[in-house]
Design a protein around this motif. Sequence first.
Motif, mmCIF file in Angstrom:
data_model
loop_
_atom_site.group_PDB
_atom_site.id
_atom_site.type_symbol
_atom_site.label_atom_id
_atom_site.label_comp_id
_atom_site.label_asym_id
_atom_site.label_seq_id
_atom_site.Cartn_x
_atom_site.Cartn_y
_atom_site.Cartn_z
ATOM 1 N N LEU A 111 8.508 91.355 -24.242
ATOM 2 C CA LEU A 111 8.368 90.010 -24.783
ATOM 3 C C LEU A 111 7.144 89.919 -25.679
ATOM 4 O O LEU A 111 6.131 90.556 -25.413
ATOM 5 N N ALA A 112 7.260 89.108 -26.725
ATOM 6 C CA ALA A 112 6.140 88.836 -27.627
ATOM 7 C C ALA A 112 6.220 87.370 -28.041
ATOM 8 O O ALA A 112 7.298 86.796 -28.086
ATOM 9 N N THR A 113 5.077 86.789 -28.342
ATOM 10 C CA THR A 113 5.026 85.358 -28.642
ATOM 11 C C THR A 113 5.047 85.031 -30.128
ATOM 12 O O THR A 113 5.306 83.892 -30.494
ATOM 13 N N SER A 114 4.788 86.013 -30.997
ATOM 14 C CA SER A 114 4.681 85.758 -32.435
ATOM 15 C C SER A 114 4.960 87.054 -33.195
ATOM 16 O O SER A 114 4.963 88.142 -32.594
ATOM 17 N N PRO A 115 5.157 86.979 -34.511
ATOM 18 C CA PRO A 115 5.323 88.213 -35.288
ATOM 19 C C PRO A 115 4.136 89.163 -35.136
ATOM 20 O O PRO A 115 4.317 90.377 -35.013
ATOM 21 N N GLU A 116 2.931 88.607 -35.117
ATOM 22 C CA GLU A 116 1.733 89.441 -34.960
ATOM 23 C C GLU A 116 1.731 90.137 -33.594
ATOM 24 O O GLU A 116 1.351 91.308 -33.486
ATOM 25 N N HIS A 117 2.132 89.406 -32.574
ATOM 26 C CA HIS A 117 2.198 89.978 -31.230
ATOM 27 C C HIS A 117 3.267 91.064 -31.168
ATOM 28 O O HIS A 117 3.085 92.092 -30.503
ATOM 29 N N CYS A 118 4.386 90.880 -31.887
ATOM 30 C CA CYS A 118 5.427 91.916 -31.955
ATOM 31 C C CYS A 118 4.864 93.204 -32.534
ATOM 32 O O CYS A 118 5.092 94.293 -31.992
ATOM 33 N N ILE A 119 4.152 93.074 -33.628
ATOM 34 C CA ILE A 119 3.562 94.254 -34.259
ATOM 35 C C ILE A 119 2.609 94.942 -33.291
ATOM 36 O O ILE A 119 2.652 96.173 -33.132
ATOM 37 N N GLN A 120 1.788 94.173 -32.611
ATOM 38 C CA GLN A 120 0.856 94.762 -31.652
ATOM 39 C C GLN A 120 1.599 95.454 -30.514
ATOM 40 O O GLN A 120 1.214 96.536 -30.090
ATOM 41 N N ARG A 121 2.680 94.836 -30.008
ATOM 42 C CA ARG A 121 3.463 95.458 -28.928
ATOM 43 C C ARG A 121 4.047 96.782 -29.388
ATOM 44 O O ARG A 121 4.037 97.768 -28.667
ATOM 45 N N ILE A 122 4.578 96.813 -30.626
ATOM 46 C CA ILE A 122 5.172 98.051 -31.146
ATOM 47 C C ILE A 122 4.097 99.119 -31.269
ATOM 48 O O ILE A 122 4.315 100.282 -30.865
ATOM 49 N N LEU A 123 2.958 98.765 -31.824
ATOM 50 C CA LEU A 123 1.869 99.743 -31.955
ATOM 51 C C LEU A 123 1.403 100.242 -30.593
ATOM 52 O O LEU A 123 1.144 101.436 -30.417
#
Length: 119
Positions: free
Chosen positions: A103-115
């Motif tokens: 789960l991620a809360t925002s596009p920025e959080h998605c990028i951080q989760r992927i990294l």
Amino acid sequence: MRPLEAAGFQKKQLVAGDISFPEFTGETVLIEHKTVTKLLSDMASGVLVRQMRRMCEETRWPILLIEGRWQHSKGTLLGSQYTWEQAWNQLQTLQDMGARIQLATSPEHCIQRILDLAE
């Protein structure tokens, strides 16, 4: 997603998923990215199950990355046809197939989760 490209990810058409990278043993990790709204739409159409089944066939590491906030409106999620219980049951079915849910809360959080996952 420039931060991903800066981290070495390349844009290319994948057989399954939106993002791929090798994990430490060389096995491919596949990530399917969905906003909550798109997730609910793809649940209703059957697209989500087909996509996740394909990812599970392609790799031992299929990840469904869900971005956004789960909002209720008149008993359903984001005005969809799904209640929270129905959506949760479908997510559990995907997990039973072998998918991992992130789960991620925002596009920025998605990028951080992927990294974070790719480290």
